[in-house]
Design an enzyme around this catalytic site. Sequence first.
Site, PDB file in Angstrom:
ATOM      1  CE  LYS A 104      -8.118  50.284   2.365  1.00  0.00           C
ATOM      2  NZ  LYS A 104      -7.487  48.975   2.633  1.00  0.00           N
ATOM      3  N   GLY A 152      -8.467  44.555   8.334  1.00  0.00           N
ATOM      4  CA  GLY A 152      -7.902  44.795   7.011  1.00  0.00           C
ATOM      5  C   GLY A 152      -8.908  45.303   6.007  1.00  0.00           C
ATOM      6  CG  LEU A 153     -12.474  44.148   5.890  1.00  0.00           C
ATOM      7  CD1 LEU A 153     -13.776  43.606   6.482  1.00  0.00           C
ATOM      8  CD2 LEU A 153     -12.332  43.728   4.428  1.00  0.00           C
ATOM      9  CG  ASP A 213      -6.258  52.435   4.755  1.00  0.00           C
ATOM     10  OD1 ASP A 213      -5.248  52.539   4.038  1.00  0.00           O
ATOM     11  OD2 ASP A 213      -6.560  51.397   5.364  1.00  0.00           O
TER      12      ASP A 213
END
Length: 273
Positions: free
Chosen positions: A8, A94-95, A132
């Site tokens: 994401k 950061g994904l 997340d």
Amino acid sequence: MISFPNAKINLGLDVISRRSDGFHNISSVFLPVDWKDALEIVPAAETTFESYGIHIPGNPDSNLCLKAYHLLAKDYPMPTVRIILEKIIPIGAGLGGGSADASFTLKLLNEQFDLQLEVAVLESYAARLGSDCPFFIKNTPILATGTGTTFESVNVDLSGYQILLVNPNIHIGTAEAYAGISPRVPELSVKEIIENYEIKAWKGLLKNDFEASIFPNHPEISKLKEDMYKAGAVYASMSGSGATVYGIFEGDQKIEQIKEGFSDSYLKHSSLL
């Protein structure tokens, strides 16, 4: 059975306030993108986890995929399994790749062993694995608030655009990312900007607060963002706490040629989910 956990990106990321529990309240739009790992679960004599591809640091026994299995196995009878992960999404980038792997493990176990768990139940288990993780259960664009686990619908449409993601092989830890953060309430919220302004106006409005913390320590990441704009991106940003930077390009731009303009030492991927 095999599934393909996807990454994401964050469209905007405001760090609103520090909480009494030590966490932070944020506001960000989570958008799934088509950079994927491969996850397989097969019956086995004992429950194990193994991975290939990008090296995952730490003890394999503490991997989130294995934790996801044991979390469900406490409440639902399941046979022992072998969990096999091909790691393709960069780590600490950061994904949300690790969170995706954990949530897809929950979904795959639910399907494989016909547990018939509803989305809300899977999300509650995912929330126990990481902030997340619940996002990847539905895996659709949402506005995330609170610690990143409170979801709200958001109207975002990137049809007609392409996306390029570039990771400079820099690992950013959570402690480093938050070290330079000064929580604030922005004049315009992430949702207001995304729903009321054209993408071409996002450049001056839609911000990732972690950039102010990360860029001074890692100017190469800042330069990566500048290079996205030089290559013709209508909007570019670091995703999450970094270090991946993405650029959103018009649909008629030759994204593969643009990709070749970035260093061969970088991990690169393009296309939306």
